[in-house]
Design a protein around this motif. Structure first.
Motif, PDB file in Angstrom:
ATOM      1  N   LEU A  34       0.825  -1.209   0.000  1.00 55.99           N
ATOM      2  CA  LEU A  34       0.000   0.000   0.000  1.00 55.99           C
ATOM      3  C   LEU A  34       0.860   1.260   0.000  1.00 55.99           C
ATOM      4  O   LEU A  34       0.552   2.238  -0.703  1.00 55.99           O
ATOM      5  CB  LEU A  34      -0.954   0.001   1.189  1.00 55.99           C
ATOM      6  N   ILE A  35       1.934   1.250   0.762  1.00 54.78           N
ATOM      7  CA  ILE A  35       2.842   2.403   0.805  1.00 54.78           C
ATOM      8  C   ILE A  35       3.507   2.588  -0.557  1.00 54.78           C
ATOM      9  O   ILE A  35       3.634   3.716  -1.050  1.00 54.78           O
ATOM     10  CB  ILE A  35       3.882   2.226   1.932  1.00 54.78           C
ATOM     11  N   LEU A  36       3.919   1.492  -1.176  1.00 50.71           N
ATOM     12  CA  LEU A  36       4.511   1.573  -2.517  1.00 50.71           C
ATOM     13  C   LEU A  36       3.502   2.123  -3.522  1.00 50.71           C
ATOM     14  O   LEU A  36       3.837   2.986  -4.340  1.00 50.71           O
ATOM     15  CB  LEU A  36       5.015   0.198  -2.960  1.00 50.71           C
ATOM     16  N   ARG A  37       2.286   1.640  -3.475  1.00 47.26           N
ATOM     17  CA  ARG A  37       1.255   2.139  -4.390  1.00 47.26           C
ATOM     18  C   ARG A  37       1.044   3.639  -4.212  1.00 47.26           C
ATOM     19  O   ARG A  37       0.927   4.384  -5.185  1.00 47.26           O
ATOM     20  CB  ARG A  37      -0.064   1.408  -4.160  1.00 47.26           C
ATOM     21  N   LEU A  38       0.975   4.071  -2.964  1.00 47.66           N
ATOM     22  CA  LEU A  38       0.766   5.490  -2.683  1.00 47.66           C
ATOM     23  C   LEU A  38       1.911   6.317  -3.243  1.00 47.66           C
ATOM     24  O   LEU A  38       1.693   7.338  -3.911  1.00 47.66           O
ATOM     25  CB  LEU A  38       0.617   5.703  -1.173  1.00 47.66           C
ATOM     26  N   ALA A  39       3.137   5.888  -3.010  1.00 45.07           N
ATOM     27  CA  ALA A  39       4.298   6.639  -3.489  1.00 45.07           C
ATOM     28  C   ALA A  39       4.357   6.664  -5.016  1.00 45.07           C
ATOM     29  O   ALA A  39       4.608   7.721  -5.610  1.00 45.07           O
ATOM     30  CB  ALA A  39       5.579   6.035  -2.915  1.00 45.07           C
ATOM     31  N   VAL A  40       4.119   5.537  -5.653  1.00 45.01           N
ATOM     32  CA  VAL A  40       4.158   5.504  -7.121  1.00 45.01           C
ATOM     33  C   VAL A  40       3.032   6.363  -7.693  1.00 45.01           C
ATOM     34  O   VAL A  40       3.224   7.072  -8.687  1.00 45.01           O
ATOM     35  CB  VAL A  40       4.121   4.051  -7.649  1.00 45.01           C
ATOM     36  N   TYR A  41       1.877   6.337  -7.051  1.00 42.51           N
ATOM     37  CA  TYR A  41       0.792   7.222  -7.474  1.00 42.51           C
ATOM     38  C   TYR A  41       1.260   8.682  -7.427  1.00 42.51           C
ATOM     39  O   TYR A  41       1.036   9.450  -8.367  1.00 42.51           O
ATOM     40  CB  TYR A  41      -0.458   7.037  -6.602  1.00 42.51           C
ATOM     41  N   GLU A  42       1.920   9.053  -6.340  1.00 37.90           N
ATOM     42  CA  GLU A  42       2.404  10.437  -6.232  1.00 37.90           C
ATOM     43  C   GLU A  42       3.465  10.735  -7.284  1.00 37.90           C
ATOM     44  O   GLU A  42       3.477  11.832  -7.854  1.00 37.90           O
ATOM     45  CB  GLU A  42       2.937  10.716  -4.828  1.00 37.90           C
ATOM     46  N   PHE A  43       4.372   9.800  -7.544  1.00 39.87           N
ATOM     47  CA  PHE A  43       5.357  10.001  -8.613  1.00 39.87           C
ATOM     48  C   PHE A  43       4.665  10.356  -9.924  1.00 39.87           C
ATOM     49  O   PHE A  43       5.076  11.249 -10.633  1.00 39.87           O
ATOM     50  CB  PHE A  43       6.184   8.726  -8.863  1.00 39.87           C
ATOM     51  N   LEU A  44       3.629   9.592 -10.246  1.00 35.58           N
ATOM     52  CA  LEU A  44       2.966   9.720 -11.545  1.00 35.58           C
ATOM     53  C   LEU A  44       1.969  10.871 -11.623  1.00 35.58           C
ATOM     54  O   LEU A  44       1.808  11.475 -12.684  1.00 35.58           O
ATOM     55  CB  LEU A  44       2.241   8.414 -11.888  1.00 35.58           C
ATOM     56  N   HIS A  45       1.298  11.160 -10.512  1.00 32.80           N
ATOM     57  CA  HIS A  45       0.158  12.081 -10.575  1.00 32.80           C
ATOM     58  C   HIS A  45       0.291  13.338  -9.714  1.00 32.80           C
ATOM     59  O   HIS A  45      -0.645  14.151  -9.699  1.00 32.80           O
ATOM     60  CB  HIS A  45      -1.127  11.337 -10.198  1.00 32.80           C
ATOM     61  N   ARG A  46       1.382  13.464  -9.003  1.00 40.03           N
ATOM     62  CA  ARG A  46       1.599  14.657  -8.176  1.00 40.03           C
ATOM     63  C   ARG A  46       2.961  15.264  -8.522  1.00 40.03           C
ATOM     64  O   ARG A  46       3.880  15.274  -7.707  1.00 40.03           O
ATOM     65  CB  ARG A  46       1.546  14.308  -6.685  1.00 40.03           C
ATOM     66  N   PRO A  47       3.122  15.775  -9.748  1.00 40.48           N
ATOM     67  CA  PRO A  47       4.425  16.304 -10.156  1.00 40.48           C
ATOM     68  C   PRO A  47       4.875  17.507  -9.330  1.00 40.48           C
ATOM     69  O   PRO A  47       6.057  17.854  -9.349  1.00 40.48           O
ATOM     70  CB  PRO A  47       4.214  16.685 -11.632  1.00 40.48           C
ATOM     71  N   ASP A  48       3.970  18.105  -8.584  1.00 37.80           N
ATOM     72  CA  ASP A  48       4.318  19.239  -7.737  1.00 37.80           C
ATOM     73  C   ASP A  48       5.060  18.809  -6.468  1.00 37.80           C
ATOM     74  O   ASP A  48       5.641  19.643  -5.781  1.00 37.80           O
ATOM     75  CB  ASP A  48       3.062  20.034  -7.363  1.00 37.80           C
ATOM     76  N   THR A  49       5.071  17.511  -6.177  1.00 40.51           N
ATOM     77  CA  THR A  49       5.771  17.007  -4.996  1.00 40.51           C
ATOM     78  C   THR A  49       7.096  16.395  -5.442  1.00 40.51           C
ATOM     79  O   THR A  49       7.122  15.499  -6.280  1.00 40.51           O
ATOM     80  CB  THR A  49       4.922  15.951  -4.260  1.00 40.51           C
ATOM     81  N   HIS A  50       8.177  16.883  -4.881  1.00 39.48           N
ATOM     82  CA  HIS A  50       9.521  16.433  -5.229  1.00 39.48           C
ATOM     83  C   HIS A  50       9.678  14.946  -4.912  1.00 39.48           C
ATOM     84  O   HIS A  50       9.168  14.468  -3.891  1.00 39.48           O
ATOM     85  CB  HIS A  50      10.542  17.267  -4.444  1.00 39.48           C
ATOM     86  N   ALA A  51      10.378  14.224  -5.765  1.00 36.99           N
ATOM     87  CA  ALA A  51      10.560  12.780  -5.600  1.00 36.99           C
ATOM     88  C   ALA A  51      11.202  12.427  -4.260  1.00 36.99           C
ATOM     89  O   ALA A  51      10.827  11.428  -3.632  1.00 36.99           O
ATOM     90  CB  ALA A  51      11.388  12.208  -6.748  1.00 36.99           C
ATOM     91  N   LYS A  52      12.150  13.228  -3.809  1.00 37.17           N
ATOM     92  CA  LYS A  52      12.808  12.948  -2.521  1.00 37.17           C
ATOM     93  C   LYS A  52      11.809  13.040  -1.368  1.00 37.17           C
ATOM     94  O   LYS A  52      11.894  12.277  -0.415  1.00 37.17           O
ATOM     95  CB  LYS A  52      13.985  13.889  -2.294  1.00 37.17           C
ATOM     96  N   ILE A  53      10.878  13.958  -1.466  1.00 40.41           N
ATOM     97  CA  ILE A  53       9.848  14.087  -0.431  1.00 40.41           C
ATOM     98  C   ILE A  53       8.943  12.864  -0.454  1.00 40.41           C
ATOM     99  O   ILE A  53       8.602  12.308   0.588  1.00 40.41           O
ATOM    100  CB  ILE A  53       9.035  15.386  -0.608  1.00 40.41           C
ATOM    101  N   ILE A  54       8.558  12.428  -1.654  1.00 43.74           N
ATOM    102  CA  ILE A  54       7.697  11.255  -1.777  1.00 43.74           C
ATOM    103  C   ILE A  54       8.372  10.033  -1.162  1.00 43.74           C
ATOM    104  O   ILE A  54       7.753   9.293  -0.386  1.00 43.74           O
ATOM    105  CB  ILE A  54       7.339  10.997  -3.259  1.00 43.74           C
ATOM    106  N   ILE A  55       9.642   9.835  -1.478  1.00 48.34           N
ATOM    107  CA  ILE A  55      10.366   8.685  -0.933  1.00 48.34           C
ATOM    108  C   ILE A  55      10.514   8.813   0.569  1.00 48.34           C
ATOM    109  O   ILE A  55      10.277   7.850   1.315  1.00 48.34           O
ATOM    110  CB  ILE A  55      11.731   8.510  -1.623  1.00 48.34           C
ATOM    111  N   ASN A  56      10.872   9.983   1.051  1.00 47.96           N
ATOM    112  CA  ASN A  56      11.026  10.180   2.494  1.00 47.96           C
ATOM    113  C   ASN A  56       9.714   9.923   3.226  1.00 47.96           C
ATOM    114  O   ASN A  56       9.690   9.277   4.275  1.00 47.96           O
ATOM    115  CB  ASN A  56      11.536  11.586   2.805  1.00 47.96           C
ATOM    116  N   GLU A  57       8.613  10.411   2.669  1.00 51.14           N
ATOM    117  CA  GLU A  57       7.306  10.180   3.282  1.00 51.14           C
ATOM    118  C   GLU A  57       6.983   8.684   3.310  1.00 51.14           C
ATOM    119  O   GLU A  57       6.462   8.176   4.303  1.00 51.14           O
ATOM    120  CB  GLU A  57       6.215  10.940   2.524  1.00 51.14           C
TER     121      GLU A  57
END
Length: 155
Positions: free
Chosen positions: A101-124
């Motif tokens: 579930l955490i992986l799905r959430l992060a990959v969703y953000e990678f693909l659909h939340r370009p305003d959030t930096h990748a490092k923040i997504i991974i850290n979260e």
């Protein structure tokens, strides 16, 4: 001012609060996956209990959490192959449910939340793994997400 410019200039919730919203999104996704509930039912149940806490999420953070959870559910068929490809020797259905579930959430953000930096997504995602799983999960999730980030060329 365009709608996109307005969105960029709109005040954003503090990161700690957005983290709480991501926790809520993971909890809703857990109810959806384990309870086999429709997201409408998950929202009703989840938010009725959140209102009983000492510090419920405000409307903006609820909207963020719901957007993430609903986004994952609506794109899970696109997310899972990306995760499966990056997770060599691991079938997605065999992964720990919270890790998945955490992986799905992060990959969703990678693909659909370009305003959030990748490092923040991974850290979260790593913070969520620390909260909901353990040290092995943190390393597992970090490795998979870093590979996906490189493949998607997100910075």
């Amino acid at each position: 001012m365009t709608a996109r410019a307005e969105k960029r200039s709109a005040p954003r919730a503090p990161q700690a609060s957005r983290h709480r919203a991501r926790e809520a999104a993971v909890q809703m996704l857990y109810q959806w996956e384990v309870g086999l509930l429709a997201m409408f039912d998950v929202h009703q149940t989840f938010w009725s209990h959140d209102d009983e806490t000492d510090d419920p999420l405000g409307a903006e953070l609820r909207e963020f959490a719901v957007g993430l959870a609903d986004g994952v559910v609506s794109t899970v068929a696109d997310l899972d192959p990306i995760i499966a490809e990056a997770a060599e020797h691991w079938r997605i259905e065999r992964m720990n449910i919270l890790d998945r579930l955490i992986l799905r959430l992060a990959v969703y953000e990678f693909l659909h939340r370009p305003d959030t930096h990748a490092k923040i997504i991974i850290n979260e995602a790593l913070e969520l793994a620390r909260s909901f799983s353990g040290d092995e999960s943190v390393r597992f999730i970090n490795g998979i997400l870093d590979g996906i980030r490189r493949k998607l060329e997100r910075e």
